[in-house]
Design a protein around this motif. Structure first.
Motif, short mmCIF file in Angstrom:
data_model
loop_
_atom_site.label_atom_id
_atom_site.label_comp_id
_atom_site.label_asym_id
_atom_site.label_seq_id
_atom_site.Cartn_x
_atom_site.Cartn_y
_atom_site.Cartn_z
N HIS A 192 -22.40 -3.24 -0.14
CA HIS A 192 -20.95 -3.08 -0.05
C HIS A 192 -20.26 -3.13 -1.40
N GLU A 193 -20.98 -3.51 -2.45
CA GLU A 193 -20.31 -3.73 -3.73
C GLU A 193 -19.66 -2.46 -4.28
N THR A 194 -20.27 -1.29 -4.04
CA THR A 194 -19.72 -0.06 -4.59
C THR A 194 -18.40 0.33 -3.93
N ALA A 195 -18.12 -0.21 -2.73
CA ALA A 195 -16.89 0.14 -2.03
C ALA A 195 -15.79 -0.89 -2.26
N ASP A 196 -16.05 -1.91 -3.12
CA ASP A 196 -15.06 -2.94 -3.36
C ASP A 196 -13.88 -2.36 -4.13
N VAL A 197 -12.72 -3.04 -4.03
CA VAL A 197 -11.52 -2.60 -4.74
C VAL A 197 -11.70 -2.84 -6.24
N ARG A 198 -11.50 -1.78 -7.04
CA ARG A 198 -11.66 -1.90 -8.49
C ARG A 198 -10.41 -1.45 -9.24
N TYR A 199 -9.77 -0.39 -8.80
CA TYR A 199 -8.60 0.16 -9.47
C TYR A 199 -7.38 -0.01 -8.57
N GLY A 200 -6.63 -1.09 -8.81
CA GLY A 200 -5.50 -1.36 -7.93
C GLY A 200 -6.00 -1.48 -6.50
N PRO A 201 -5.48 -0.65 -5.57
CA PRO A 201 -5.94 -0.70 -4.18
C PRO A 201 -7.16 0.17 -3.92
N PHE A 202 -7.71 0.84 -4.95
CA PHE A 202 -8.77 1.82 -4.76
C PHE A 202 -10.16 1.27 -5.06
N ALA A 203 -11.17 1.85 -4.38
CA ALA A 203 -12.55 1.55 -4.69
C ALA A 203 -12.92 2.20 -6.01
N VAL A 204 -14.06 1.85 -6.57
CA VAL A 204 -14.46 2.34 -7.88
C VAL A 204 -14.60 3.86 -7.90
N ASP A 205 -14.96 4.46 -6.76
CA ASP A 205 -15.10 5.91 -6.70
C ASP A 205 -13.90 6.58 -6.03
N PHE A 206 -12.86 5.79 -5.75
CA PHE A 206 -11.62 6.29 -5.12
C PHE A 206 -11.87 6.87 -3.72
N ARG A 207 -13.02 6.58 -3.10
CA ARG A 207 -13.30 7.11 -1.77
C ARG A 207 -12.70 6.24 -0.66
N SER A 208 -12.07 5.13 -1.03
CA SER A 208 -11.34 4.33 -0.05
C SER A 208 -10.17 3.64 -0.75
N VAL A 209 -9.14 3.33 0.04
CA VAL A 209 -7.95 2.67 -0.49
C VAL A 209 -7.54 1.59 0.50
N LYS A 210 -7.14 0.44 -0.02
CA LYS A 210 -6.74 -0.67 0.83
C LYS A 210 -5.22 -0.68 0.95
N LEU A 211 -4.74 -0.49 2.17
CA LEU A 211 -3.30 -0.41 2.42
C LEU A 211 -2.90 -1.61 3.27
#
Length: 247
Positions: free
Chosen positions: A136-155
């Protein structure tokens, strides 16, 4: 083929061509592996996608193909229970080594996390807590609300929302400008897309309008992107705020 009564039996090419997986049997055995209450029925929620029921209040989703889920990120979001987590079962595509979903979605690889023995299917628990967390580490939030690959966003209020490659490319381009308003053509060029406006890749297609969660990526876009229509400018303020935080 291994027969429970006869042992290993060699099969000819004609025999192999005639073999077909009993998918209903597989779905029922997977439900038993998770001890899903028999009162919960199996619901087909898409082509080749089923909701097997709830395991300890967590919905369990089975899909024939991982790409079918990635092409429709809003589908999984609509299956959550009160913004809770999900367990998703799919085969592993050849060459894929990273976790394809948001952090709160547990991906269970069919051929790695389940065992067939004695006519039953059993779920293989992870050997330790570290092995359970690594995927799951690659999907963690890294850039503001975004994952490191921007493939998910936390709203807020919706948890992690999965995004298509095009949607991730637009958000990544907007992020790179650190909140500075930019014209659409420059943003889309940075994203490597041919659409005229950033919002184009977030619009819900007519065939998907009735699908639960299909509008969540568009909701995230409207919450994060500020548009100056008269000037034709677009900006993402959260990128500016993040750039001001000392690292």
């Amino acid at each position: 083929c291994r027969c429970p009564e006869c042992g290993s039996i060699p099969l000819g090419s004609q025999d192999v061509d005639a073999l077909v997986l009993n998918e209903e049997w597989l779905r029922q055995k997977l439900r038993m592996a998770f001890e899903i209450n028999s009162r919960d029925g199996i619901d087909q929620v898409g082509q080749g996608i089923w909701r097997l029921g709830n395991s300890r209040s967590t919905p369990v989703i089975l899909a024939r193909n991982l790409n079918d889920l990635l092409r429709n990120p809003g589908l999984l979001e609509g299956l959550r229970v009160r913004d809770g987590s999900l367990r998703v079962i799919t085969p592993r595509p050849v060459g894929l080594t990273t976790h394809p979903f948001a952090q709160d979605i547990e991906w269970l690889v069919l051929e790695e996390r389940f065992a067939f023995y004695g006519g039953a299917i059993s779920f293989i628990e992870p050997s330790d807590q570290r092995s359970a967390m690594l995927p799951h580490e690659t999907a963690d939030v890294r850039y503001g609300p975004f994952a490191v690959d921007f493939r998910s966003v936390k709203l807020p209020g919706h948890g992690h929302i999965n995004l298509t490659e095009a949607q991730a490319a637009v958000f990544s381009a907007l992020w790179s400008f650190k909140g500075e308003p930019m014209r659409a053509e420059r943003i889309m060029a940075k994203a490597g897309l041919k659409s005229e406006k950033p919002i184009d890749v977030f619009k819900v297609k007519a065939k998907d309008k009735d699908k639960p969660g299909a509008d969540l990526p568009l909701m995230a876009y409207r919450a994060l992107v500020v548009t100056q229509r008269r000037e034709g400018l677009y900006a993402m303020p959260c990128a500016y705020l993040e750039s001001m935080v000392p690292h």
